[in-house]
Design an enzyme around this catalytic site. Structure first.
Site, PDB file in Angstrom:
ATOM      1  N   HIS A  56     -77.381 -46.700  24.142  1.00 24.12           N
ATOM      2  CA  HIS A  56     -76.259 -47.608  24.417  1.00 24.12           C
ATOM      3  C   HIS A  56     -75.818 -47.506  25.882  1.00 24.12           C
ATOM      4  CE1 HIS A  56     -72.550 -49.579  22.405  1.00 24.12           C
ATOM      5  NE2 HIS A  56     -72.559 -49.886  23.694  1.00 24.12           N
ATOM      6  N   ASN A  90     -75.231 -57.804  26.740  1.00 25.92           N
ATOM      7  CA  ASN A  90     -74.108 -58.615  27.240  1.00 25.92           C
ATOM      8  C   ASN A  90     -74.140 -58.741  28.760  1.00 25.92           C
ATOM      9  OD1 ASN A  90     -73.467 -55.880  27.500  1.00 25.92           O
ATOM     10  ND2 ASN A  90     -71.282 -56.194  27.156  1.00 25.92           N
ATOM     11  N   ASP A 303     -72.510 -45.308  25.981  1.00 23.01           N
ATOM     12  CA  ASP A 303     -71.779 -46.555  26.216  1.00 23.01           C
ATOM     13  C   ASP A 303     -71.373 -46.649  27.684  1.00 23.01           C
ATOM     14  OD1 ASP A 303     -70.632 -49.018  25.796  1.00 23.01           O
ATOM     15  OD2 ASP A 303     -68.940 -48.275  24.626  1.00 23.01           O
TER      16      ASP A 303
END
Length: 434
Positions: A56, A90, A303
């Site tokens: 991630h 994204n 992340d």
């Protein structure tokens, strides 16, 4: 060139050994190995682990190269001990087509510091309305093996069900950003006493947990695998534990920041602490640490989310959520998991390398430290101590919540297929194979 690692402790155990790396693999393990034509790394007192895998990561390319690029993000990853990262979809344009996912794959290969695997979007434009061309992306040069609308939840249960069914037929993984959007409209912080006192709109635990429960049931019925991104609540831990007990093919990740930090950090209104899902209460962080130790939560994922200064230096509600994570991840795991005795160094290898590699089916990463295995390796000095300075990190952005914090342990060298990509605080790439 061959690389000879002298005097390392494999997994932090046993007696020191020398490891000879040649032609991209571990060629020999023994004592007092002597090789004339080799780059020698003095690893006395250091721990050798399989290279880390991050499921991630936000590398921002294409579209926001002012905040991060595949090259700068790869450098941060190599310095953090990573040999493989998964770049989220994204971007701008969104990675919902083979054109974009293949571009990300090729740029990662050109840079050559880590293996950059593109994550394909589940839905077109991350809008949650129409499935993206998952089959085309899975068959592309980049061979997408994980799909996610991260940053957005695939909130429509019928769309999610179809995605899981399709993923099952393709042999790929759906990774869900678990957030029921109707419960988080306008939310900027964990719903609790701190947010109430500070006047910040609350993000309830149920917004995450309701999607985790729903998707576990959808995965059960589809006979598919589902992966929960950035688990953040004690309730999510219990739901994942229950789902696994029912034989449901569910896995979950936790971020270093959700293991270490809690919502008391919001007292300053500093938006560097704004993240999605939000920092929860100390009791949630404790539950996540225990779940990671027990294997209920499978792995650590950073992340890593770089943001420009103007997107963070503003009022809390208007700031973009996210924080840097690649270079600080190992040290935080040592602080939160190793020092308290929740994990040993083999456990670190499990949650940062072996399990994430297994979840996405990587053959070259997360492998045992044995002769004949790929030389994707990380060398760690467990006695090192360092202070985080955002300006000194490899990322273009410097939105780290750990500014001026001192942490234990540091990566001293990273090898990708036998080639040194980071050493002594410097990324060393030149270009790998295209």
């Amino acid at each position: 060139m061959n690389v000879l690692i002298k005097g390392a402790l494999l997994y932090g155990e046993g007696e020191p050994v020398d490891v000879l790396v040649a032609d991209g693999e571990i060629r020999q393990i023994g004592t007092d190995l002597g090789v004339v034509d080799a780059e020698v790394i003095d690893a006395r007192g250091q721990i050798l682990l399989p290279g880390f895998v991050d499921l991630h990561t936000h590398l921002r390319e294409p579209g926001r190269e002012d905040t991060e690029t595949i090259e700068t993000g790869s450098a941060a990853a190599a310095l953090g001990g990573y040999t493989a990262v998964f770049a989220m979809a994204n971007t701008n344009p969104v990675a919902d087509s083979v054109v974009v996912t293949d571009h990300v794959w090729r740029r990662g290969r050109e840079v050559g510091l880590v293996d950059v695997y593109p994550v394909g979007a589940v839905t077109v434009g991350l809008e949650g309305k129409q499935l993206a061309e998952m089959g085309t992306m899975a068959a592309g040069v980049g061979a997408v093996r994980m799909f996610s609308d991260d940053g957005h939840c695939v909130y429509d249960p019928l769309i999610m069900r179809r995605a899981l069914e399709y993923a099952n037929s393709l042999g790929v993984l759906i990774a869900q950003h678990a957030e029921e959007p109707r419960l988080t409209k306008g939310a900027v912080a964990h719903e609790g006493p701190t947010a109430a006192r500070l006047g910040l709109a609350g993000w309830p635990r149920a917004a995450e947990e309701s999607i985790v429960a729903r998707d576990a049931l959808l995965a059960r019925d589809a006979g598919a695998r589902v992966h929960i991104c950035h688990a953040s609540t004690a309730g999510t831990v219990e739901l994942v534990k229950w789902a696994k007990s029912q034989g449901i093919a569910i896995t979950a990740e936790v971020t270093p920041h959700h293991l270490l930090l809690d919502d008391s950090r919001l007292e300053t209104y500093d938006a560097v602490n704004k993240v999605n899902p939000p920092l929860r209460e100390a009791s949630d962080a404790a539950a996540l640490r225990q779940a990671l130790a027990e294997g209920i939560i499978d792995c650590v994922a950073t992340d890593h989310a770089p943001h420009a200064e103007q997107d963070k230096c503003c009022e809390f509600a208007a700031a973009r959520p996210g924080m840097l994570g690649l270079e600080t991840a190992l040290s935080i795991i040592v602080r939160t998991m190793v020092e308290p005795g929740l994990l040993d160094w083999r456990g670190v290898a499990r949650v940062m390398s072996e399990r994430p590699a297994a979840i996405v089916g990587l053959d070259e990463h997360g492998r045992p430290l044995e002769v004949g295995e790929p030389a994707n390796l990380t060398l760690v000095d467990p006695e090192a101590s360092w202070t985080v300075r955002g300006k000194d990190l490899a990322s273009i952005s410097n939105n780290t919540p750990f500014e001026a914090m001192t942490f234990p342990a540091r990566v001293t060298a990273t090898l990708l297929r036998g080639r040194v990509t980071a050493r002594d605080g410097k990324a060393l790439g030149n270009r790998a194979e295209a």
